[in-house]
Write an enzyme that holds these catalytic residues in place. Sequence first.
Site, mmCIF file in Angstrom:
data_model
loop_
_atom_site.group_PDB
_atom_site.id
_atom_site.type_symbol
_atom_site.label_atom_id
_atom_site.label_comp_id
_atom_site.label_asym_id
_atom_site.label_seq_id
_atom_site.Cartn_x
_atom_site.Cartn_y
_atom_site.Cartn_z
ATOM 1 N N HIS A 47 2.990 9.523 -8.611
ATOM 2 C CA HIS A 47 4.221 8.872 -7.808
ATOM 3 C C HIS A 47 5.069 9.955 -7.582
ATOM 4 O O HIS A 47 6.061 9.322 -6.618
ATOM 5 C CB HIS A 47 4.401 7.409 -8.407
ATOM 6 C CG HIS A 47 3.241 5.974 -7.935
ATOM 7 N ND1 HIS A 47 3.269 5.480 -8.197
ATOM 8 C CD2 HIS A 47 2.129 7.021 -7.642
ATOM 9 C CE1 HIS A 47 1.603 4.623 -8.054
ATOM 10 N NE2 HIS A 47 0.915 5.787 -7.594
ATOM 11 N N GLU A 82 -25.519 12.251 -25.017
ATOM 12 C CA GLU A 82 -25.698 11.203 -23.589
ATOM 13 C C GLU A 82 -25.087 12.111 -22.071
ATOM 14 O O GLU A 82 -24.730 13.301 -22.603
ATOM 15 C CB GLU A 82 -24.470 10.599 -23.400
ATOM 16 C CG GLU A 82 -24.474 9.437 -24.446
ATOM 17 C CD GLU A 82 -25.314 8.406 -24.391
ATOM 18 O OE1 GLU A 82 -26.326 7.853 -24.085
ATOM 19 O OE2 GLU A 82 -24.936 7.811 -23.936
ATOM 20 N N LYS A 96 -9.054 -1.626 1.423
ATOM 21 C CA LYS A 96 -9.673 -0.397 1.631
ATOM 22 C C LYS A 96 -10.169 0.000 0.350
ATOM 23 O O LYS A 96 -11.486 0.217 0.231
ATOM 24 C CB LYS A 96 -9.477 0.762 2.441
ATOM 25 C CG LYS A 96 -10.067 2.346 2.239
ATOM 26 C CD LYS A 96 -9.217 3.689 3.382
ATOM 27 C CE LYS A 96 -10.283 4.582 3.646
ATOM 28 N NZ LYS A 96 -10.316 5.533 4.131
ATOM 29 N N ASP A 97 -9.528 -0.195 -0.900
ATOM 30 C CA ASP A 97 -9.970 0.206 -1.908
ATOM 31 C C ASP A 97 -10.893 -1.303 -2.363
ATOM 32 O O ASP A 97 -11.574 -1.077 -3.582
ATOM 33 C CB ASP A 97 -8.951 -0.007 -3.488
ATOM 34 C CG ASP A 97 -8.222 1.474 -3.365
ATOM 35 O OD1 ASP A 97 -8.945 2.293 -2.741
ATOM 36 O OD2 ASP A 97 -7.224 1.420 -3.526
ATOM 37 N N SER A 120 -0.052 10.938 -3.155
ATOM 38 C CA SER A 120 -1.113 11.328 -3.321
ATOM 39 C C SER A 120 -1.605 12.147 -2.590
ATOM 40 O O SER A 120 -0.171 12.952 -1.843
ATOM 41 C CB SER A 120 -2.346 10.172 -2.388
ATOM 42 O OG SER A 120 -2.196 9.155 -3.402
#
Lengths: 72, 279, 385
Positions: free
Chosen positions: C204, C274, C230-231, C208
């Site tokens: 921040h 893994e 949107k998310d 972005s």
Amino acid sequence: MGKVPIRLREVVYTLSPFQQSVMNGLWKDLPHKAAHHMHNLRDAVLFCVAPIAGIAYYCADFKEKEKLHHRY
Amino acid sequence: MLRQLLSRAAPGWKLGAATLAAGTAGLAAAAGTALADEAEHGLHAPSYPWPHDGFFSSYDHRSIRRGYQVYTQVCATCHSMDLIHYRDLVGVCYTEEEAKEMALNIEVTDGPNDEGEMFERPGKLSDKLPAPYMNEEHARYANGGAYPPDLSLITKARHDGQNYVFSLLLGYREPPAGITVREGLYYNPYFPGGAIAMPKMLNDGGVEYDDGTPATEAQQAKDVVTFLSWAAEPEMDERKLMGTKWIAVLSLVFLTTVYYKRWKWAPLKSRRVIVDVVN
Amino acid sequence: MKRLSIIKQPVLSVLNVHLVDYPSPSNINYFWSFGSIAGICLIVQIATGIFLAMHYTPHVDLAFLSVEHIMRDVEGGWFLRYMHANGASMFFIVVYIHMFRGLYYGSYASPRELLWCIGVVILLLMIITAFIGYVLPWGQMSFWGATVITSLASAIPVVGDSIVTWLWGGFSVDNATLNRFFSLHYLLPFVIVGASVIHLAALHQYGSNNPLGTNSTVDKVGLYPYFYVKDLVAWVAFAIFFSVFIYFYPNVLGHPDNYIPANPMSTPAHIVPEWYFLWVYAILRSIPNKLAGVAAIALVFISLLALPFINTSPIRSSNFRPFHKKFFWLIVADTLLLSWIGQQPVEDPYILVGQCASVFFFIYFLIMVPFLGRFENYLIHYKTR
């Protein structure tokens, strides 16, 4: 000269809510969009999928030949 | 120029599509070469169409019940199932009365009582299925050094477990020419190394089913594998049902969110921004 | 717009500034949702983990049984455990896509160097947390994985063996090891939470990046409602993907050997970590010398940390960097290849392929990243001259 920032004005024009379509844009001109995406995917196919497929094929082939070699 | 740039800015999802495609190619290749060393890891088991394999398929509970009979009459002489209790059978392949009845037939060491002594009592629903040996040393001593593994998780604890156990049970045959198997071991191509300490245990008619199903060798193998699959994943029926409901609901929620998103974004997507110089 | 005054209260006003009214570039695509999905993964892991810990017993004799107790006897226990076990895989899938997005769109480039570096630290913390978490069920793969990986420290000259003993809390992987791993597995997620808050704070500072890689301040819209809705689409899609694993393929990402209780007397045929560690594991195994292998792993993370500082491209997005775009796809292919090689036995032809892939990994980060920026820059100026 030239150091004075140019004053800009931003005007936003929008459609009336009654003129906006929500879902149409998703399937409008779908074949063209699909073709466009396919075109954009070219690098990914050439430089990601193809090398992996090629090397996987090489390994499988190597193993197969090795097996045949051991057999006789 | 800027418009050209904008039109060339590729939408993001293609990254994902290509990654997925590449991953699939890699997986396919892995499947091809995994078969390479069969002698060391055992012959790869063929894939059988288990009736409970599908997305919406539940266990064949009659088969579980028959499989339990195969286990108790054949496998249980050497293999324990430490994670399974009589209570687990209730509502799965036996009624509560039947399960209590079966539990009564075993002797369980309990205690200590008020005098500090251990005592024997008839089994209860909360008891484990009886183990054939006291401990690993005892089991090895009785089996010429081999340790019969606990079967509670066996179909989850082996690669492609159900097909493996099924193939193994039916896989006994004469060793091919040129291969000798040490005394006390048996040839089985599905077992890693090819020589297993467990003799062939399933034979036609070797088990008596209480529902009258003809107890062929293959029938017994199929039933016991169904039972063992249930023992390893007793939650499967509930899990798949819950998953089906949950994913159905989520799919509707997904469509709703797509609409919601496009509805909120429509004004942004259809706007025109003019940036002008103020004179 | 008139807002309720509650938003102006202390603390709430900070949340409002960063999570509600926060201005974001209007053109960011769905790949920018993976950051918030990673946050969701972290919350899911912590929430399920806290409830699992209520039923789990960190003792060598009881750990395996207590996990099966959770699976069989605890109401909804299988759901919690499958969600936690598969949630780790989901977390890594999401974070890897998140990182590749940063690589493709140049999100690590100046001025967001610190943001990227904190992200690499989070990845390291995640790897440690996931590794020690995988030890807790105390299956065969838990035990032998722990033995192999902690033994890597013995490659360090002079003090190596002492470090291994110190890590184990004894002379082998045993109860003391399991206990400390449980304790750390409970602690580290909260360290990741702290690092994530710093990651967000660093984000921040400059906001972005965006798919064009241009100045992000040109056209910004509020996080709420635009990126919230949107998310939401991305979150629900992710939830469906996650659910398919939990409900229909809960064990497909795990190893069958981990359903065999740990046995120090019997070594599994192949010790495989893994899936999300396989690419690092392949690099480690490509080098015959143990110390050099460990050094190579260190170099992997050093390269990741150095990335923003050795990058020379003034253009961020690979959409406008035709050469880097091709190398980006090659490094994606390389990582997938390494992950595949990592699960193969150490024999021909996998050794050679693994070594080539490892070398390419470093060539990309240490040579191509600095070189391509200059090269493309040269071409641009060549054309305009």
